[in-house]
Scaffold this active site. Structure first.
Site, PDB file in Angstrom:
ATOM      1  N   ARG A 186      58.473  37.980  27.895  1.00  0.00           N
ATOM      2  CA  ARG A 186      57.958  38.117  29.257  1.00  0.00           C
ATOM      3  C   ARG A 186      58.725  37.152  30.149  1.00  0.00           C
ATOM      4  O   ARG A 186      58.691  35.942  29.911  1.00  0.00           O
ATOM      5  CB  ARG A 186      56.468  37.749  29.326  1.00  0.00           C
ATOM      6  CG  ARG A 186      55.566  38.582  28.436  1.00  0.00           C
ATOM      7  CD  ARG A 186      55.155  39.888  29.096  1.00  0.00           C
ATOM      8  NE  ARG A 186      54.671  40.830  28.078  1.00  0.00           N
ATOM      9  CZ  ARG A 186      53.415  40.990  27.726  1.00  0.00           C
ATOM     10  NH1 ARG A 186      52.486  40.269  28.313  1.00  0.00           N
ATOM     11  NH2 ARG A 186      53.081  41.868  26.804  1.00  0.00           N
ATOM     12  N   GLU A 208      58.093  35.754  32.818  1.00  0.00           N
ATOM     13  CA  GLU A 208      57.167  35.234  33.825  1.00  0.00           C
ATOM     14  C   GLU A 208      57.467  33.767  34.018  1.00  0.00           C
ATOM     15  O   GLU A 208      57.441  33.003  33.063  1.00  0.00           O
ATOM     16  CB  GLU A 208      55.718  35.386  33.334  1.00  0.00           C
ATOM     17  CG  GLU A 208      55.225  36.806  33.330  1.00  0.00           C
ATOM     18  CD  GLU A 208      53.884  36.930  32.628  1.00  0.00           C
ATOM     19  OE1 GLU A 208      53.602  36.109  31.722  1.00  0.00           O
ATOM     20  OE2 GLU A 208      53.134  37.843  32.964  1.00  0.00           O
ATOM     21  N   ARG A 213      49.129  28.409  28.739  1.00  0.00           N
ATOM     22  CA  ARG A 213      48.961  29.555  27.854  1.00  0.00           C
ATOM     23  C   ARG A 213      50.022  30.631  28.014  1.00  0.00           C
ATOM     24  O   ARG A 213      49.861  31.732  27.540  1.00  0.00           O
ATOM     25  CB  ARG A 213      47.581  30.153  28.048  1.00  0.00           C
ATOM     26  CG  ARG A 213      47.317  30.603  29.460  1.00  0.00           C
ATOM     27  CD  ARG A 213      45.988  31.281  29.496  1.00  0.00           C
ATOM     28  NE  ARG A 213      45.861  32.050  30.714  1.00  0.00           N
ATOM     29  CZ  ARG A 213      44.935  32.956  30.898  1.00  0.00           C
ATOM     30  NH1 ARG A 213      44.075  33.207  29.946  1.00  0.00           N
ATOM     31  NH2 ARG A 213      44.858  33.619  32.023  1.00  0.00           N
ATOM     32  N   HIS A 214      51.088  30.334  28.710  1.00  0.00           N
ATOM     33  CA  HIS A 214      52.149  31.323  28.849  1.00  0.00           C
ATOM     34  C   HIS A 214      53.421  30.870  28.146  1.00  0.00           C
ATOM     35  O   HIS A 214      53.840  29.730  28.286  1.00  0.00           O
ATOM     36  CB  HIS A 214      52.451  31.566  30.332  1.00  0.00           C
ATOM     37  CG  HIS A 214      51.437  32.434  30.987  1.00  0.00           C
ATOM     38  ND1 HIS A 214      50.399  31.923  31.719  1.00  0.00           N
ATOM     39  CD2 HIS A 214      51.287  33.774  31.012  1.00  0.00           C
ATOM     40  CE1 HIS A 214      49.652  32.926  32.177  1.00  0.00           C
ATOM     41  NE2 HIS A 214      50.157  34.057  31.752  1.00  0.00           N
ATOM     42  N   GLU A 235      41.746  35.383  27.658  1.00  0.00           N
ATOM     43  CA  GLU A 235      42.111  36.712  27.200  1.00  0.00           C
ATOM     44  C   GLU A 235      43.121  36.626  26.056  1.00  0.00           C
ATOM     45  O   GLU A 235      44.093  35.897  26.126  1.00  0.00           O
ATOM     46  CB  GLU A 235      42.712  37.480  28.378  1.00  0.00           C
ATOM     47  CG  GLU A 235      43.075  38.886  28.076  1.00  0.00           C
ATOM     48  CD  GLU A 235      44.547  39.164  28.304  1.00  0.00           C
ATOM     49  OE1 GLU A 235      45.057  38.845  29.377  1.00  0.00           O
ATOM     50  OE2 GLU A 235      45.182  39.681  27.380  1.00  0.00           O
ATOM     51  N   SER A 290      44.637  42.895  25.335  1.00  0.00           N
ATOM     52  CA  SER A 290      44.338  43.825  26.389  1.00  0.00           C
ATOM     53  C   SER A 290      44.770  45.188  25.880  1.00  0.00           C
ATOM     54  O   SER A 290      45.808  45.320  25.256  1.00  0.00           O
ATOM     55  CB  SER A 290      45.047  43.302  27.617  1.00  0.00           C
ATOM     56  OG  SER A 290      45.553  44.269  28.348  1.00  0.00           O
ATOM     57  N   ARG A 307      48.183  32.626  20.964  1.00  0.00           N
ATOM     58  CA  ARG A 307      46.920  32.408  21.668  1.00  0.00           C
ATOM     59  C   ARG A 307      45.745  32.438  20.715  1.00  0.00           C
ATOM     60  O   ARG A 307      44.815  31.643  20.849  1.00  0.00           O
ATOM     61  CB  ARG A 307      46.718  33.477  22.735  1.00  0.00           C
ATOM     62  CG  ARG A 307      47.434  33.140  23.998  1.00  0.00           C
ATOM     63  CD  ARG A 307      46.866  33.947  25.131  1.00  0.00           C
ATOM     64  NE  ARG A 307      47.788  33.880  26.260  1.00  0.00           N
ATOM     65  CZ  ARG A 307      47.640  34.563  27.380  1.00  0.00           C
ATOM     66  NH1 ARG A 307      46.610  35.380  27.510  1.00  0.00           N
ATOM     67  NH2 ARG A 307      48.489  34.447  28.356  1.00  0.00           N
TER      68      ARG A 307
END
Lengths: 323, 529
Positions: free
Chosen positions: B301, B303, B309-310, B452, B455, B503
């Site tokens: 990712r 991001e 948490r990323h 989370e 998903s 996670r």
């Protein structure tokens, strides 16, 4: 649907002498009454929530008025006849307008009982120890299911293991529509968990947890029918519930025997413990008796045996036959 | 010797008295130096002569597989009182050493286990050997021959509390540098304790820069053993359920979930992307009649978010399965898998959990079986009751997620739950809309300790509807042609989801940073080691 009927303020059929010099018009009140009725009929037993709220408010006001009237009547009597017993008169006059609680037919509107529903399912969470299955609550659950659309769920908490399949299916089979939670009025979530004392959580923000099977049973029973406004009867029911849990369920052999004797005596006088109607007292006593095995032996007194049979004839008591 | 010199110099009367004195002094100095050197040499000679134990210790030649010894090495964790009084060999790291007069205490460590060893001057060990042992650098690897002895008093600081080793031979196999970038004891110090005592703690970046040493701490050892456990249990549970493990390509031609956060890589004359998830490929496997599949592999990712948490690269545990009539069959399958993982960790990895808890205390992870399922609207209602203002179709913000987690925990006492029926607008284009309310969708998130971890959703398995949804989301149909085409030839209704391994580990253990559960984490600011 209401606890009692209130006389309409305007009698539809009242004949009023009207002068005949003018043209006639239909009666306004009659019209409204009938249109109101038809609306009810149209919604097929599910009146608009606003109408319901209004009705509930009106009922509440009327109830308060009755109470006030009864109290004033009682006071008037004591003033007029100083010998009369205040409590008795008050309780009598209070009891008269409302039918006994045991009919399970009171105005148990969940919105008024549990607070307005804001979109979340009103879920009653019960944490119970698998070592002591709360039979009373299972019976009450059966009653709640007859009354409301109840979404029942059984979970096992990670603090316990090896829960028997019987306990997992103690709330019956899963509802066919179980996947759509918004279709239900009430949630009944039973969690088998390592708790020293049975615990019920409802609204964690506004309400502290209710502890003890007896207290939870009282809470659940109020969802079925409001507390008897007859204080004497309410006390009697409460007393029996305590007898059930403290003597029948937890007491020693002697206490159990004593409790059975008093049960027998009470049942000799009337069909159910607190009178002509079934009440929470019967449910609690029956379940505790079954759980403790006090009545397992055929040695149970005759009236108690008859009464147990009568209970078993009511379908929802079968839930208590877990073991 | 000094006197002779002096006598010789008196003959030289031509020299001044001052010069004479100076000379004399210098001579004395030189003499002293010589004497010292002689003594040192003699000493050295003496030790060499005296040291009866010189073959019992030393730095052994680099192991180049010169010989194949038939020597059994005992594992530290197997050192139990039953083996007492036996002579054993073992290889371990020197965790600490402490010399005290005629003896030297070593703590020998092997992974998360350690044992106390004693080198004492006696008939087997010489003074020099003790000195040698005391000077071995920390973290060096040694081979030790020793007698295992029971101890009277438990050794609290070691994992093998009831025994100690009486060393007879000690050889250094691989020497560590004298200066370590971080001290293991500092890195393993329980959270908060360092601040109180004013003792050193190691910050995250130092740890990650020297990850190899940091990974040697008992906590790190336990974390990654538990992580392996999660993977193992995931595979085990799903294989038992009849799932097939698949491998999907990581270099792909089109972005799967939205186009924004993908890494572009040059691919010969054109460019390609790194897979954000195996989404499209696992769905194609369903269309290819594999029925139930899972895959474990890296996902990327791009991001640029530097949060706890990323990560930009993490391990995805992905599940996809065909179902019969209702996508809750998928939810039930996934939640049951998670519950089996939690149970497996609880029952089979208790030592690891305890070890991590010593350094990072947290409450034990609680869950319900079957898993609690709430609906999105209920979650929103619960949050509103708690005073949060949000729209019906707003996505949950991170603080709201956490708050909802707390509310759910308060009522149901579970750290794991499913939130079902998300608004359609916050989900990707391939999410199946809800049949009764077009604003919502058949999609769900799963949460651990209010964060989370998964998903997923029922996917659109009808090419026509899929195209409509893609157009609605303004996605270039050309780019996802292969994906849409795979549904043209009959596709079973299916659904699935993806879990982040790091996670799950972080939240199961109640850790606060995902970098602790990623062995060599990748985030926007870290590409090494």
């Amino acid at each position: 649907m209401s606890m009692y009927q209130v006389k309409p303020i305007y009698e539809g059929g009242t004949k009023v002498d009207l002068p005949t010099c003018m043209y006639k018009l239909p009666n306004v009140h009659e019209q409204r009454a009938s249109s109101c009725f038809s609306e009810h009929a149209h919604q097929n037993g599910e009146p608009d929530s606003a109408v319901r709220a209004l009705e509930a408010r009106q009922d509440e006001i009327m109830r308060k008025l009755f109470e006030l009237k009864a109290a004033v009547d009682g006071l008037a009597k004591t003033v007029a006849t100083p010998d009369a017993d205040l409590d008795l008169t008050v309780s009598c006059s209070l009891a008269s307008p409302s039918p006994t609680a045991c009919t399970f037919a009171g105005t148990a509107d969940l919105d008024t009982l549990l607070g307005k529903d804001l979109g979340a399912l009103r879920d009653i969470v019960i944490n119970a120890n698998p070592a002591q299955p709360p039979l009373t609550l299972l019976v009450l659950h059966g009653l709640l299911c007859q009354r409301y659309r109840v979404l029942s769920a059984v979970h096992v908490h990670s603090s316990v293991s090896g829960v028997t399949p019987q306990l997992l299916s103690c709330l019956g089979t899963r509802h066919a529509d179980g996947s759509a939670r918004h279709l239900f009025q009430l949630g009944f979530t039973l969690i088998w968990k390592d708790v020293p004392k049975l615990q019920m959580k409802f609204s964690v923000r506004n309400m502290c947890p209710v502890e003890g099977e007896a207290n939870v049973a009282r809470f659940l029973f109020r969802l079925l029918s409001p507390d008897p406004s007859d204080a004497a009867l309410a006390t009697l029911v409460d007393g029996w519930v305590d007898t059930a849990f403290f003597q029948l369920a937890e007491g020693g052999a002697k206490e159990q025997a004593a409790a059975l004797r008093s049960l027998n005596a009470a049942l000799g006088r009337q069909p159910w413990l607190t009178g002509p109607e079934l009440s929470l007292a019967d449910i609690a006593c029956y379940c505790c008796a079954v759980q403790s095995g006090a009545t397992a032996a055929a040695a149970a007194p005759t009236h108690v045996q008859r009464w147990m049979k009568a209970c078993e004839n009511l379908g929802y008591f079968s839930r208590a036959k877990l073991q | 010797m000094t006197k002779e010199d002096a006598q010789g110099s008196t003959a030289e009367e031509a020299q001044s008295k001052k010069g004479l004195k100076k000379q004399q002094k210098e001579a004395e100095k030189a003499a002293k130096k010589a004497e010292k050197q002689a003594k040192l040499a003699a000493d050295q000679q003496g030790t060499e002569e005296d040291d009866f134990a010189k073959d019992q210790y030393g730095i052994s030649a680099m192991v180049q597989s010169q010989q194949k010894l038939d020597r059994e090495l005992v594992r530290v964790q197997d050192l139990t009182p039953e083996k007492a009084d036996k002579v054993i060999w073992l290889r371990a790291r020197v965790h600490t050493s402490r010399a005290k007069g005629k003896q030297c205490f070593l703590v020998l460590r092997q992974q998360q286990f350690n044992v106390q060893a004693l080198v004492a001057v006696g008939d087997r060990a010489s003074k020099q050997m003790v000195k040698f042992a005391a000077n071995i650098n920390k973290e060096s690897i040694v081979d030790v021959e020793a007698v295992l002895r029971k101890v009277e008093q438990k050794i609290e600081s070691c994992t093998q509390q009831e025994v100690e080793l009486h060393v007879e031979k000690i050889y250094v196999i691989s020497q560590a540098e004298a200066r370590l970038p971080l001290q293991l004891d500092d890195a393993a110090r329980p959270e908060g304790e360092g601040d109180e005592d004013g003792r050193a703690t190691v910050n995250q970046d130092t740890r990650l820069d020297n990850r190899v040493i940091d990974l040697r701490t008992t906590t790190s050892q336990a974390i990654f053993r538990l992580q392996a456990g999660v993977c193992m249990l995931f595979r085990e549970t799903l294989t038992n359920k009849g799932f097939v493990e698949i491998q999907t390509p990581k270099i792909i031609s089109a972005a799967s979930e939205g186009g924004a956060n993908v890494f572009t890589v040059s691919y010969f004359k054109t460019s390609a992307y790194l897979a954000q998830s195996p989404q499209l490929y696992k769905q194609m496997c369903i269309c290819a009649d594999f029925d139930k599949v899972f895959c474990v592999g890296p996902v990327f990712r791009a991001e640029d978010s530097n949060t706890h948490r990323h990560l930009t690269e993490f391990v995805g545990l992905d599940i996809e399965m065909a179902f019969n009539y209702h996508y809750h069959e998928v939810i039930d399958s996934i939640t049951d898998t998670m519950v089996q993982i939690f149970k497996g960790l609880r029952d089979r990895f208790q030592t690891e959990i305890q070890t991590v808890n010593k350094q990072y205390p947290s409450e034990p992870f609680k869950f319900l079986e079957p898993t609690l399922r709430l609906e999105y609207t209920e979650g929103v209602a619960m949050l509103r009751q708690a005073g949060v203002e949000m729209g019906d179709e707003d996505d949950l913000s991170t603080p709201n997620e956490k708050l909802l987690g707390r509310l759910v925990k308060e009522k149901y006492d579970t750290d794991f739950y499913v939130l079902d029926k998300y608004p359609l607008s916050v989900r990707p284009f391939y999410t199946m809309p809800d049949p009764s309310n077009p604003k919502y969708s058949n999609s769900y998130d799963m949460f651990m300790r209010g964060e989370e971890i998964l998903s997923g959703a029922q996917r659109v398995h009808d090419a026509q509807l899929l195209m409509e949804r893609a157009i609605h989301h303004e996605i270039d149909l050309e780019k996802i042609k292969a994906y849409i085409d795979s549904f043209r030839f009959g596709a079973p209704p299916h659904g699935g989801g993806g879990i982040g391994l790091e996670r799950v580990c972080m939240l199961y253990l109640g850790l606060h940073n995902i970098r602790q559960t990623s062995m060599f984490p990748r985030d926007p600011k870290r590409l090494t080691p």
